[in-house]
Design an enzyme around this catalytic site. Structure first.
Site, PDB file in Angstrom:
ATOM      1  N   GLN A 288      22.231  37.412  48.946  1.00  0.00           N
ATOM      2  CA  GLN A 288      23.017  36.975  47.791  1.00  0.00           C
ATOM      3  C   GLN A 288      23.882  38.090  47.223  1.00  0.00           C
ATOM      4  O   GLN A 288      24.771  37.836  46.400  1.00  0.00           O
ATOM      5  CB  GLN A 288      22.083  36.457  46.698  1.00  0.00           C
ATOM      6  CG  GLN A 288      21.225  37.531  46.059  1.00  0.00           C
ATOM      7  CD  GLN A 288      20.197  36.968  45.107  1.00  0.00           C
ATOM      8  OE1 GLN A 288      19.242  36.317  45.527  1.00  0.00           O
ATOM      9  NE2 GLN A 288      20.375  37.225  43.810  1.00  0.00           N
TER      10      GLN A 288
ATOM     11  N   HIS B   1      12.967  34.469  39.252  1.00  0.00           N
ATOM     12  CA  HIS B   1      13.585  34.523  40.585  1.00  0.00           C
ATOM     13  C   HIS B   1      13.193  33.280  41.376  1.00  0.00           C
ATOM     14  O   HIS B   1      12.093  32.743  41.222  1.00  0.00           O
ATOM     15  CB  HIS B   1      13.118  35.782  41.320  1.00  0.00           C
ATOM     16  CG  HIS B   1      13.793  36.028  42.630  1.00  0.00           C
ATOM     17  ND1 HIS B   1      15.167  36.079  42.771  1.00  0.00           N
ATOM     18  CD2 HIS B   1      13.288  36.231  43.883  1.00  0.00           C
ATOM     19  CE1 HIS B   1      15.476  36.314  44.035  1.00  0.00           C
ATOM     20  NE2 HIS B   1      14.352  36.398  44.724  1.00  0.00           N
TER      21      HIS B   1
END
Length: 367
Positions: free
Chosen positions: A156, A301
């Site tokens: 990411q 997360h």
């Protein structure tokens, strides 16, 4: 900068000398992986600085000013010290270990600001099949990678888009199981187009699934490549590659329900990851000892559960795919302890989990 151990002049001397040495060294000799095998041998300021330079080269890390480099070196040294101290506490080969990775010049607070986010405590209603904790035919161990239902580890980068990667992984998995076709789909489309999430500032898997359902599907990674920015939704790139028909949420605090869900398909899951042990995880059984004082339901997360297994007697674990590239963790994966007796799970792992659905024949287990 007076508090720094190295003066700027001495720092420049070490920098010049080490760069000359590195220029005559093979990549294998100065592999970060080799350093992680024996970090204890780096003790002096000079040795730590050499290690820092090798780490910079491996991760293509450049700093705009000498002051910034000095600052990052101090943080790097503190992180190396922490890694050494925590690894020294290991009493078993199964205990998790820490190591250097791409985050080794960041403080925990800096790491959190870029890669993590505080998730709103929402348990979303399902669209599709109800959740179940009954799966008598589920295998005792399972790895969806063995069935070709998991794409390669992605990255990411400096964008808080873990939620998008977790969501696409689940979509990729259920479509492979249902249609025998594995297609890597677009995280960037979710980041740029999902109106209910916040792009690089965080989001929710169920919002991502709702967007894909309303949009009639999601584009492939090839057609709508990842840019690691919020961007503007590009309607010209939204050629449909995969679809889903609904989604479900796993019953919170029910590890058996989570087990049953994973026995059917890869599942999007949230965890509290704001610890140095998670930041520098390199392998072994992650038991959550670093987040015992975290408030219940607090998660920061999103990842993807792709299976489960056991290390010997009673050491059960989840196989979890992350979205920070292969340099983090065990080639991009983390093994998280399950069946701990804590209903919230390791670092609140059992609080929030979601899965997309396809209109296929319902089975106790997909295999």
């Amino acid at each position: 900068m007076a508090s720094l151990t190295l003066s700027k002049s001495l720092f420049l001397y070490f920098f010049s000398f080490s760069m000359i040495c590195l220029s005559f060294s093979s990549p294998r000799e100065f592999s970060i992986l080799n350093y992680n095998d024996d970090l204890d041998k780096f003790t002096s300021e000079e040795e730590l600085f050499e290690l820092f330079q090798v780490w910079q080269r491996n991760h293509e890390r450049l700093y705009e000013t000498l002051d910034e480099m000095l600052k990052r070196f101090e943080i790097f040294k503190n992180n190396v010290k922490y890694v050494k101290e925590e690894n020294a506490k290991r009493t078993s080969d199964y205990d998790y270990r820490l190591g250097l990775d791409q985050f080794s010049d960041l403080t925990l607070e800096e790491f959190k600001e870029t890669y993590l986010f505080d998730m709103d405590p929402i348990v979303r209603s399902s669209i599709g099949e109800p959740d179940s904790d009954y799966c008598p035919n589920a295998p005792q161990s399972l790895d969806w990678r063995d069935f070709g239902a998991v794409t390669d580890v992605k990255n990411q980068k400096q964008c808080g888009s873990c939620w998008a990667f977790s969501s696409t992984g689940a979509i990729e998995g259920i479509n492979k199981i249902a249609n025998n076709t594995l297609v890597s789909v677009s995280e960037q489309q979710l980041v740029s187009c999902d109106p209910n999430s916040y792009g690089c500032s965080g989001g929710q898997a169920f919002f991502a699934f709702e967007y894909v359902i309303k949009n009639g599907g999601i584009a492939s990674e090839e057609d709508y490549p990842y840019e690691a920015i919020n961007g503007t939704c590009d309607h010209e790139k939204k050629k449909i590659a995969l679809t889903i028909d609904g989604y479900g949420n796993v019953t919170s605090l029910s590890e058996q329900s989570l087990f049953c869900a994973v026995s059917r398909q890869p599942v999007s899951v949230y965890i509290y990851a704001t610890t140095q042990d998670f930041q520098f995880y390199k392998g072994g059984l992650f038991d959550g000892s670093s987040c015992t004082n975290v408030s219940h339901w607090n998660t920061t997360h999103a990842m993807l559960i792709v299976g489960y297994d056991s290390f010997g007697d009673g050491l059960d674990y989840w196989i979890v795919k992350n979205s920070w590239g292969k340099d983090w963790g065990d080639n991009g994966y983390i093994y998280i302890k399950r069946n701990t007796g804590d209903p919230y799970g390791v670092c609140n792992f059992n609080c929030y989990a979601y899965y997309p659905t396809k209109n296929i024949l319902e089975l106790d287990s997909a295999i």
